[in-house]
Design a protein around this motif. Sequence first.
Motif, short mmCIF file in Angstrom:
data_model
loop_
_atom_site.label_atom_id
_atom_site.label_comp_id
_atom_site.label_asym_id
_atom_site.label_seq_id
_atom_site.Cartn_x
_atom_site.Cartn_y
_atom_site.Cartn_z
N GLN A 105 3.04 14.13 15.60
CA GLN A 105 1.85 13.03 16.13
C GLN A 105 0.96 13.37 14.86
N ARG A 106 1.00 14.45 13.60
CA ARG A 106 -0.49 14.40 13.05
C ARG A 106 0.28 13.19 11.53
N TYR A 107 1.40 13.01 12.09
CA TYR A 107 1.11 11.65 11.22
C TYR A 107 1.49 10.53 11.04
N LEU A 108 0.80 10.50 12.43
CA LEU A 108 1.34 8.62 13.18
C LEU A 108 0.04 7.87 12.55
N ASP A 109 0.11 6.65 13.06
CA ASP A 109 -1.08 5.76 12.05
C ASP A 109 -0.44 4.64 12.45
N LEU A 110 -0.54 3.85 12.41
CA LEU A 110 -0.97 2.74 13.84
C LEU A 110 -0.78 1.37 12.93
N LEU A 116 1.98 -2.33 6.83
CA LEU A 116 3.68 -1.89 6.12
C LEU A 116 4.35 -2.86 6.23
N SER A 117 4.67 -2.71 7.75
CA SER A 117 5.76 -3.17 8.92
C SER A 117 5.53 -5.03 8.73
N LEU A 118 4.46 -5.48 8.61
CA LEU A 118 4.30 -7.14 8.23
C LEU A 118 4.33 -7.13 7.13
N ARG A 119 4.29 -6.26 6.42
CA ARG A 119 4.29 -6.88 4.99
C ARG A 119 5.71 -6.97 4.47
N ALA A 120 6.65 -6.19 4.53
CA ALA A 120 8.50 -6.05 5.21
C ALA A 120 8.85 -7.35 6.08
N PHE A 121 8.14 -7.39 6.79
CA PHE A 121 8.43 -8.49 7.18
C PHE A 121 8.13 -9.74 7.23
N THR A 122 7.08 -10.43 6.45
CA THR A 122 7.52 -11.75 6.11
C THR A 122 7.39 -11.71 4.79
N SER A 123 7.51 -10.71 4.24
CA SER A 123 8.34 -10.48 2.07
C SER A 123 9.42 -11.49 1.87
N TYR A 124 9.38 -12.09 1.55
CA TYR A 124 10.05 -13.00 0.84
C TYR A 124 11.94 -12.34 0.49
N LYS A 125 11.44 -11.63 0.21
CA LYS A 125 12.55 -10.40 -0.80
C LYS A 125 13.29 -9.38 0.58
N SER A 126 12.96 -9.72 1.27
CA SER A 126 13.59 -8.98 2.55
C SER A 126 15.31 -9.03 2.76
N PHE A 127 15.75 -8.73 3.51
CA PHE A 127 17.04 -8.46 4.01
C PHE A 127 16.35 -8.85 5.21
N VAL A 128 17.76 -9.74 5.87
CA VAL A 128 17.46 -9.88 7.08
C VAL A 128 17.47 -8.38 7.83
N MET A 129 18.08 -8.24 7.77
CA MET A 129 18.21 -6.60 8.63
C MET A 129 16.82 -5.81 8.73
N THR A 130 16.49 -6.15 6.92
CA THR A 130 14.79 -5.10 7.12
C THR A 130 13.99 -6.37 7.72
N LYS A 131 14.00 -7.22 7.67
CA LYS A 131 13.18 -7.79 8.88
C LYS A 131 12.82 -8.12 9.94
N VAL A 132 14.46 -7.41 10.92
CA VAL A 132 15.15 -7.14 11.77
C VAL A 132 14.10 -5.98 12.03
N ALA A 141 4.39 -1.19 17.65
CA ALA A 141 3.39 -0.42 17.57
C ALA A 141 2.54 -1.69 18.38
N TYR A 142 2.35 -2.73 17.74
CA TYR A 142 1.43 -3.43 18.68
C TYR A 142 1.92 -3.55 20.57
N GLY A 143 2.79 -2.71 20.99
CA GLY A 143 3.06 -2.65 21.79
C GLY A 143 2.08 -1.38 22.43
N MET A 144 2.47 -0.07 22.23
CA MET A 144 1.52 1.13 21.80
C MET A 144 -0.06 0.94 22.29
#
Length: 182
Positions: A105-110, A116-132, A141-144
């Motif tokens: 937990q010392r390294y958690l930073d929601l 970072l996850s939003l950037r990966a999710f929305t990147s046009y360069k992301s493969f589908v599995m990366t987006k998923v 994260a949003y649930g937490m």
Amino acid sequence: ERGIHEGRLLLQLEKKDPNASDTRVASARIAEAEKRTDDAIGDYALSLESNGKDMTTIVHLASLYAQKQEWKNEINTLRIGLKSYPNEPILLQILGRLLISCPDQRYLDLNEGIDLSLRAFTSYKSFVMTKVSAGKDLVKAYGMEGNKEVAEEYLRKTEELVRENRMPDDNIASLEKLARQY
């Protein structure tokens, strides 16, 4: 036979320059194949010091640190990678996941993990599995955070990606299971 070929190649590289990045990567790959994780980490780390732009080295070293549960080293390695490749989806996704779900937990930073996850999710360069994967991380994260509405939005978007790309049903099942946790 492959091991013999790799060994010969390493000997040739070591004769040329024992400290060169290519030599260290070859040595690390052999050590990794032989399950000598600490040796592989040492060689990849030396390679990274001399060539911080080698994506293969970055990903392999981060993966080895994850196997050994050396979270701080994994995070630092991924950050080095993002300095050279600031918009590389796989690096964004892996570091985002780690900052959202790190067992230590010392390294958690929601906040940073979400960014970072939003950037990966929305990147046009992301493969589908990366987006998923990034979508799953965003749901978590949003649930937490207790932001159920946004978590459900990313759940729907990620489920849509899975269906559009005819991915295995276990992806939907894991998303539904994740959604029930929050």
